[in-house]
Design an enzyme around this catalytic site. Structure first.
Site, PDB file in Angstrom:
ATOM      1  CG  ASP A  77      -2.104   0.915   1.047  1.00 49.90           C
ATOM      2  OD1 ASP A  77      -2.323   1.413  -0.075  1.00 49.90           O
ATOM      3  OD2 ASP A  77      -2.814   1.151   2.043  1.00 49.90           O
ATOM      4  CB  SER A 122      -8.667  -5.492  -3.142  1.00 48.76           C
ATOM      5  OG  SER A 122      -9.279  -4.243  -3.389  1.00 48.76           O
ATOM      6  CD  GLU A 153     -13.288  -5.184  -1.415  1.00 41.58           C
ATOM      7  OE1 GLU A 153     -12.085  -5.520  -1.421  1.00 41.58           O
ATOM      8  OE2 GLU A 153     -14.217  -5.999  -1.235  1.00 41.58           O
ATOM      9  CG  ASN A 154      -7.831  -2.199  -5.285  1.00 41.91           C
ATOM     10  OD1 ASN A 154      -6.940  -3.010  -5.050  1.00 41.91           O
ATOM     11  ND2 ASN A 154      -8.064  -1.181  -4.467  1.00 41.91           N
ATOM     12  NE  ARG A 210      -2.950  -1.417   4.358  1.00 45.96           N
ATOM     13  CZ  ARG A 210      -4.196  -1.501   3.948  1.00 45.96           C
ATOM     14  NH1 ARG A 210      -4.991  -2.401   4.471  1.00 45.96           N
ATOM     15  NH2 ARG A 210      -4.655  -0.700   3.005  1.00 45.96           N
ATOM     16  NE  ARG A 241      -8.013   0.818   5.086  1.00 45.62           N
ATOM     17  CZ  ARG A 241      -7.630   2.082   5.295  1.00 45.62           C
ATOM     18  NH1 ARG A 241      -7.675   2.596   6.500  1.00 45.62           N
ATOM     19  NH2 ARG A 241      -7.215   2.823   4.287  1.00 45.62           N
ATOM     20  CB  SER A 273      -7.754  -3.708   2.720  1.00 40.42           C
ATOM     21  OG  SER A 273      -7.516  -2.465   3.334  1.00 40.42           O
TER      22      SER A 273
HETATM   23  C1  IPE Z   1      -5.327  -2.826  -0.384  1.00 37.79           C
HETATM   24  O1  IPE Z   1      -4.970  -1.488  -0.545  1.00 37.79           O
HETATM   25  C2  IPE Z   1      -5.299  -3.541  -1.698  1.00 37.79           C
HETATM   26  C3  IPE Z   1      -3.992  -3.667  -2.334  1.00 37.79           C
HETATM   27  C4  IPE Z   1      -2.846  -3.305  -1.824  1.00 37.79           C
HETATM   28  C5  IPE Z   1      -4.003  -4.290  -3.633  1.00 37.79           C
HETATM   29  P1  IPE Z   1      -6.071  -0.354  -0.726  1.00 37.79           P
HETATM   30  O2  IPE Z   1      -5.340   0.933  -0.804  1.00 37.79           O
HETATM   31  O3  IPE Z   1      -6.987  -0.692  -1.852  1.00 37.79           O
HETATM   32  O4  IPE Z   1      -6.886  -0.481   0.634  1.00 37.79           O
HETATM   33  P2  IPE Z   1      -7.860   0.570   1.339  1.00 37.79           P
HETATM   34  O5  IPE Z   1      -8.868   0.989   0.306  1.00 37.79           O
HETATM   35  O6  IPE Z   1      -7.023   1.722   1.775  1.00 37.79           O
HETATM   36  O7  IPE Z   1      -8.443  -0.165   2.488  1.00 37.79           O
HETATM   37  C1  IPE Z   2      -1.555   0.132  -3.413  1.00 38.51           C
HETATM   38  O1  IPE Z   2      -1.254   1.485  -3.459  1.00 38.51           O
HETATM   39  C2  IPE Z   2      -1.634  -0.477  -4.786  1.00 38.51           C
HETATM   40  C3  IPE Z   2      -2.983  -0.949  -5.167  1.00 38.51           C
HETATM   41  C4  IPE Z   2      -4.046  -0.905  -4.441  1.00 38.51           C
HETATM   42  C5  IPE Z   2      -3.078  -1.531  -6.487  1.00 38.51           C
HETATM   43  P1  IPE Z   2      -2.416   2.546  -3.521  1.00 38.51           P
HETATM   44  O2  IPE Z   2      -2.756   2.821  -4.948  1.00 38.51           O
HETATM   45  O3  IPE Z   2      -3.562   2.121  -2.679  1.00 38.51           O
HETATM   46  O4  IPE Z   2      -1.723   3.813  -2.888  1.00 38.51           O
HETATM   47  P2  IPE Z   2      -2.397   4.888  -1.934  1.00 38.51           P
HETATM   48  O5  IPE Z   2      -2.966   4.145  -0.763  1.00 38.51           O
HETATM   49  O6  IPE Z   2      -3.458   5.564  -2.744  1.00 38.51           O
HETATM   50  O7  IPE Z   2      -1.280   5.779  -1.557  1.00 38.51           O
HETATM   51 MG    MG Z   3      -4.034   2.397  -0.738  1.00 32.70          MG
END
Ligand code: IPE
Ligand code: IPE
Ligand code: MG
Length: 251
Positions: free
Chosen positions: A27, A72, A74-75, A195, A201, A203
């Site tokens: 993350d 994820s 949710e992504n 993490r 969290r 996630s």
């Molecule tokens: C979790 O990170 C998913 C991945 C690292 C692929 P997110 O950035 O999507 O999680 P939330 O939304 O902050 O919980």
């Molecule tokens: C995690 O980094 C990568 C994926 C979820 C694919 P983020 O894209 O969530 O980075 P932040 O949390 O927005 O900084």
């Molecule tokens: Mg993130």
């Protein structure tokens, strides 16, 4: 991976106290990029390099399994351009890195609902999985379109079918039966979950599998999570007393 010299295990790490399976929530890519005035996707590109370096470290330090959360369930809620970029990046990396992964003895496999991914990406996933299936030096599991809740629902559906067909009695549903229906069947649970980026969290990641996993949270953003940051995490892991509900008689 770029062919380079083996990086020896730091002397303050006891090989007997290393995790056998490390799971990472990668993350902070977006924040890393934004802080430097780059578009968010530049963070994902850099994040992929970080994963490659970490995989090499696991190989050199004889940590057999690394599971990385790449996307994820949710992504999909992110802007289309970012989702499209990520999907293209996965596909490109799989094509570009396959030969080298094979040379390095890396086994790659995927967990998640892969059917929902683009057919061209599914083809690369299948190709890489098959081509590296017998490799033994390190196992990289990539969680793509992965969500624990959806994984558990799929598992329940499969078990319910077996019950309906009279192949399984409800009283025979054990932890083992359920584990075997998860994407991670046959893979030991993670010993350490890392993490990055200061979020504390889970996630929707490996919720069943991490019941007794040691959790490690760091403020470091994923693209900056280098060998020395991993070393720190392993040092911290080495100090943990994993009791699994028991009482230490020596304590
Ligand atoms: C979790 O990170 C998913 C991945 C690292 C692929 P997110 O950035 O999507 O999680 P939330 O939304 O902050 O919980
Ligand atoms: C995690 O980094 C990568 C994926 C979820 C694919 P983020 O894209 O969530 O980075 P932040 O949390 O927005 O900084
Ligand atoms: Mg993130």
């Amino acid at each position: 991976m770029i062919a380079q010299n083996l990086s020896p295990l730091p002397i303050d790490l006891n090989p007997q106290c290393l995790p056998q399976h490390v799971a990472v929530i990668m993350d902070g890519n977006g924040r890393w990029a934004t802080r430097q005035g780059f578009p968010r996707v530049a963070g994902h590109r850099q994040g992929a390099r970080t994963l490659k370096a970490l995989l090499r470290c696991c190989k050199d330090w004889e940590i057999p399994t690394l599971t990385a959360y790449a996307f994820s369930t949710e992504n999909w809620r992110r802007p289309t351009e970012e989702v499209d970029f990520l999907m293209l990046l996965f596909e490109r990396l799989l094509k570009k890195e396959l030969a080298e992964m094979n040379r390095e003895g890396v086994r790659i496999s995927f967990i998640g609902d892969l059917d929902a991914l683009a057919p061209s990406l599914q083809r690369q996933i299948e190709r890489a999985t098959k081509a590296t299936a017998e490799n033994q030096s390190v196992h990289l599991m990539v969680a793509a379109n992965y969500g624990s809740r959806s994984e558990m629902i799929h598992a329940c559906q499969k078990i319910a079918q077996q019950v309906q067909q009279g192949k399984l009695d409800p009283t025979e549903i054990t932890e083992k039966v359920l584990s075997q229906q998860l994407y991670t069947s046959d893979i030991p649970d993670p010993d350490l979950l890392i993490r990055t980026s200061g979020e504390t969290r889970l996630s929707n990641y490996l919720l069943w599998q991490i019941a007794y996993t040691e959790l490690y949270f760091t403020d470091t953003l994923w693209p900056d999570f280098d060998q020395s940051a991993f070393h720190q995490a392993l040092k911290e892991y080495g100090k943990r007393d994993r009791k699994f509900g028991q009482v230490r008689l020596s304590a």
